[in-house]
Design a protein around this motif. Sequence first.
Motif, short mmCIF file in Angstrom:
data_model
loop_
_atom_site.label_atom_id
_atom_site.label_comp_id
_atom_site.label_asym_id
_atom_site.label_seq_id
_atom_site.Cartn_x
_atom_site.Cartn_y
_atom_site.Cartn_z
N THR A 1 2.91 8.63 11.86
CA THR A 1 4.61 9.31 11.55
C THR A 1 5.82 8.69 12.00
O THR A 1 6.69 8.54 11.38
N GLU A 2 5.85 7.32 12.85
CA GLU A 2 7.40 6.73 13.73
C GLU A 2 7.13 6.21 12.06
O GLU A 2 7.72 4.85 11.63
N GLY A 3 5.70 5.05 12.29
CA GLY A 3 5.42 3.96 11.20
C GLY A 3 5.75 4.81 10.02
O GLY A 3 6.57 3.60 9.82
N GLU A 4 5.62 5.69 9.30
CA GLU A 4 5.91 6.65 8.36
C GLU A 4 7.50 6.13 8.17
O GLU A 4 8.04 6.01 7.42
N ARG A 5 8.30 6.70 9.08
CA ARG A 5 9.86 6.80 9.32
C ARG A 5 10.22 6.05 8.87
O ARG A 5 11.16 5.10 8.40
N ARG A 6 9.87 4.27 9.68
CA ARG A 6 10.31 3.23 9.99
C ARG A 6 10.00 2.67 8.49
O ARG A 6 10.63 1.64 7.92
N VAL B 1 0.62 -1.58 0.03
CA VAL B 1 -0.04 -0.33 0.15
C VAL B 1 0.90 1.50 0.40
O VAL B 1 1.50 1.72 0.83
N VAL B 2 0.81 2.61 -1.03
CA VAL B 2 1.15 3.00 -0.78
C VAL B 2 0.47 4.46 -1.14
O VAL B 2 1.70 5.38 -0.19
N TYR B 3 -0.83 4.26 -0.52
CA TYR B 3 -1.39 5.71 0.33
C TYR B 3 -2.49 4.85 1.28
O TYR B 3 -2.70 4.21 0.59
N ALA B 4 -2.78 5.82 2.14
CA ALA B 4 -4.01 4.86 2.50
C ALA B 4 -4.78 6.20 3.88
O ALA B 4 -3.44 6.97 4.44
N GLU B 5 -5.81 5.99 4.45
CA GLU B 5 -6.79 6.36 4.43
C GLU B 5 -7.12 5.88 6.16
O GLU B 5 -7.99 4.87 5.40
N GLY C 1 13.94 1.71 3.21
CA GLY C 1 13.70 1.85 1.85
C GLY C 1 12.34 1.74 1.29
O GLY C 1 11.52 2.04 -0.18
N GLY C 2 11.02 1.54 2.06
CA GLY C 2 10.15 1.38 1.58
C GLY C 2 9.27 3.48 1.19
O GLY C 2 9.90 4.67 1.41
N ARG C 3 7.71 2.59 0.90
CA ARG C 3 7.05 4.52 0.21
C ARG C 3 6.06 4.26 1.41
O ARG C 3 4.94 3.36 0.23
#
Length: 363
Positions: free
Chosen positions: A133-138, A102-106, A143-145
């Motif tokens: 925010t922490e999940g996106e940082r991890r 998943v590259v974008y999630a609401e 190397g993911g997005r």
Amino acid sequence: MSTRTVPSPEELRAAPKVLLHDHLDGGLRPSTVVELAEQTGYDGLPTTDVAELGRWFTRAADSGSLESYLETFAHTCGVMQTEEALARVAAECVEDLADDGVVYAEVRYAPELFTEGGLSLDAVIKAVQAGFTEGERRVAERGGRIRTGTLLCAMRQHARALEIAELAVRYRDAGVVGFDIAGPEAGFPPTRNLDAFEYMRVNNAHFTIHAGEAFGLASIWEAIQHCGAERLGHGVRIVDDIKTSADGKVELGRLAAYVRDRRIPLELCPSSNVQTGAVGSIAEHPIGLLARLRFRITVNTDNRLMSGCSMSSEFAALVDAFGFGWAEVQWCTINAMKSAFIDFDQRLDLINNVIKPWYAERV
């Protein structure tokens, strides 16, 4: 089949996907539920065996009733009553979605469900946003997005919709992209919350509405025509306004035609719809017909724990049931990205630079 090859489960997992309808309290890892129960003193779990607990959630959700399905959330909400628990669940949610491509999630949740331990609504929202925010940082560190937007839900059986709508507007520059109402449809029509929807509109803010899942066309009509919903959460019962004759001719009623003509997105959740009794099986799900009629359909998970599903498994089920190929998977993904509640430029960036380049080699 409109493509050269049948997408495999592994390929579907790798494909960039967009998720618009996923509940935070419906997607916990069973191991996290057990650990948080121990840490927070929650003693209501049916079992503390991780594997058995995962099976229990799916079995309990397979009730054929939305009301019974919703009862399973007592346990997930029960262990999410501290800031630390909320942040952990949110961070793991982002990681799990990214691992599934998943590259974008609401991701949506009802802040009012997490105040039993004394947290304020603001504290709940800040904890969840910190977790995202922490999940996106991890994910980025590996190397993911992934980009995550938050939808704040009000429970339709309660009387706090305007209060939650005000919070959605207050935190829209901090990651909250929209508003929703959730909970039992029968007896709680969306028009009970007109003041909240009016507040969102006058503040140029986005909202979707759970409608047309357990209840029929009246719920969808009210959500659109009275409340001004931009998207329909589920909306599967729009099929009740579509007639198919014995010779295969399809006739759309006025409401179905309006939904299709206006390109109102349907946040369809196939596995969840089977569990709640909205449809009898995946093979009987109207998504195949709605796709052929070119409604703006999107594919979603709803509650990954209760349904034992992921975005890739939902698409795999549609490949098996309806012969979806890469063209259909890409179409649903772009539909979802077009319908997201983030800025146009950001949607376009993900479509042109992430989604289309990946599928171009396969469609």
